[in-house]
Write an enzyme that holds these catalytic residues in place. Structure first.
Site, PDB file in Angstrom:
ATOM      1  N   ILE A  17       0.681  -0.862  -0.039  1.00 53.99           N
ATOM      2  CA  ILE A  17       0.175   0.114  -0.317  1.00 53.99           C
ATOM      3  C   ILE A  17       0.753   1.172   0.076  1.00 53.99           C
ATOM      4  CG2 ILE A  17      -1.722  -0.949   0.913  1.00 53.99           C
ATOM      5  CD1 ILE A  17      -0.955   0.036   3.833  1.00 53.99           C
ATOM      6  N   TYR A  22      13.343   3.596   1.532  1.00 54.76           N
ATOM      7  CA  TYR A  22      14.052   2.557   2.555  1.00 54.76           C
ATOM      8  C   TYR A  22      13.182   1.512   3.024  1.00 54.76           C
ATOM      9  CZ  TYR A  22      17.569   5.802   3.783  1.00 54.76           C
ATOM     10  OH  TYR A  22      18.987   7.013   2.840  1.00 54.76           O
ATOM     11  N   ASP A 143       6.946  16.600   9.107  1.00 50.23           N
ATOM     12  CA  ASP A 143       6.658  16.310   7.760  1.00 50.23           C
ATOM     13  C   ASP A 143       4.879  16.074   7.439  1.00 50.23           C
ATOM     14  OD1 ASP A 143       6.686  16.061   4.623  1.00 50.23           O
ATOM     15  OD2 ASP A 143       7.078  13.454   5.080  1.00 50.23           O
TER      16      ASP A 143
END
Length: 305
Positions: A17, A22, A143
């Site tokens: 999903i 990374y 973020d």
């Protein structure tokens, strides 16, 4: 299914999903107990014995461990952490509660008429409750954007993805390369110092997006992003420009405009809250706690205007 997507004895992988630099995120199902759906974030890190586990990984896990104890309803829950070696790579797996969709997907399904005011209030109250919890515990998310805000089928709003989050102090050295461009505060764009108020700017961008069903500031470079910001909030006075910024102040950035009605389609009360989220000066930007007490959000039973 390849080795990188091998299954644990505790859960069954169902679908990919999400994907990052990374690793990947999968939807999975528990094999035992309630057999709940879960989100599995698997980070594959190249083996570098001399450097060990990257700091960003340690930081994310440490922060999640720090906040999981409080079990806050508006922070995504970390259920488990496991590590192992596979194909000369460190395989670090984070298991989270599974939430149906993020805010981007939620908004994409909204009616062309937009969200109801009560829904906007509900989303913002939950988002700000989560931010108030983080900031009270000296955590900056760094973020915040619709992709990192999850919305369940029951309307639960949860802040997710703490890969860039930091615990802050007044003298911490913080990188300028944080926050997705469209939600990035002016002080970050200007390479100035910043604190938890960067999250409040991002929350203001999300607040506007709940009304517009599109991002408010859509620049493609840092300079263009600043220009788009000043087109809406007006050019600040030179005295408010960060002294340490390598970007020089210039009246050519944009014409200065009044900031009382940032979006003509919003009511006075809505614009007042938006203008406090999007204050150029971090010192003048509203906190999550004060935003929750704003007249637009404070009265849960108030009628829409």
């Amino acid at each position: 299914m390849d080795d990188s997507c091998r299954e644990s004895s505790d859960y069954e992988i169902l679908a990919e999903i999400g994907q990052g630099a990374y690793g990947k995120v999968y939807k999975a199902r528990e094999r035992r107990g309630q057999q709940r759906f879960i989100a599995v974030k698997r980070l594959n890190i190249p083996e570098e014995p001399e450097s060990g586990i990257p700091q960003f990984v340690i930081r994310e896990v440490a922060l999640l461990r720090k906040i999981e104890h409080f079990n806050h309803p508006n922070i995504v829950k970390l259920l488990n952490v496991s590590t192992g070696w596979q194909n000369q790579k460190l395989d670090l797996t984070l298991v989270f509660e599974y939430i149906d969709q993020d805010l981007t997907a939620f908004l994409s399904r909204a009616s062309e008429k937009g969200l109801a005011r009560d829904k906007i209030k509900d989303v913002m109250r939950q988002l700000l409750s989560g931010l108030d919890f983080l900031h009270t515990n000296t955590v900056i998310h760094r973020d915040l954007k619709p992709d990192n805000v999850l919305v369940s089928c029951r309307g639960e709003v949860k802040i997710a993805d703490f890969g860039l989050a930091r615990i802050y102090t007044y003298h911490i050295a913080l990188t300028p390369c944080v926050v997705t461009l469209w939600y990035r505060a002016p002080e970050v764009l200007l390479q100035s110092s910043y604190m938890s108020s960067v999250d409040m700017w991002s929350a203001g961008c999300i607040f506007a997006e709940l009304f517009l069903l599109r991002p408010l500031f859509r620049g493609f470079t840092e300079i263009q992003q600043l220009q788009k910001i000043f087109e809406i909030i007006g050019l600040p006075g030179e005295e408010d420009w960060p002294i340490e910024s390598p970007v020089c102040y210039s009246p050519a950035w944009a014409e200065k405009k009044p900031t009382k009605q940032l979006l003509p389609s919003l009511t006075h009360e809505e614009n007042d809250l938006l203008s406090q989220f999007l204050a150029f000066s971090p010192a003048h930007r509203i906190s999550a706690c004060r935003a929750l007490a704003h007249p637009f959000l404070a009265d849960c039973n108030s009628e829409d205007e």
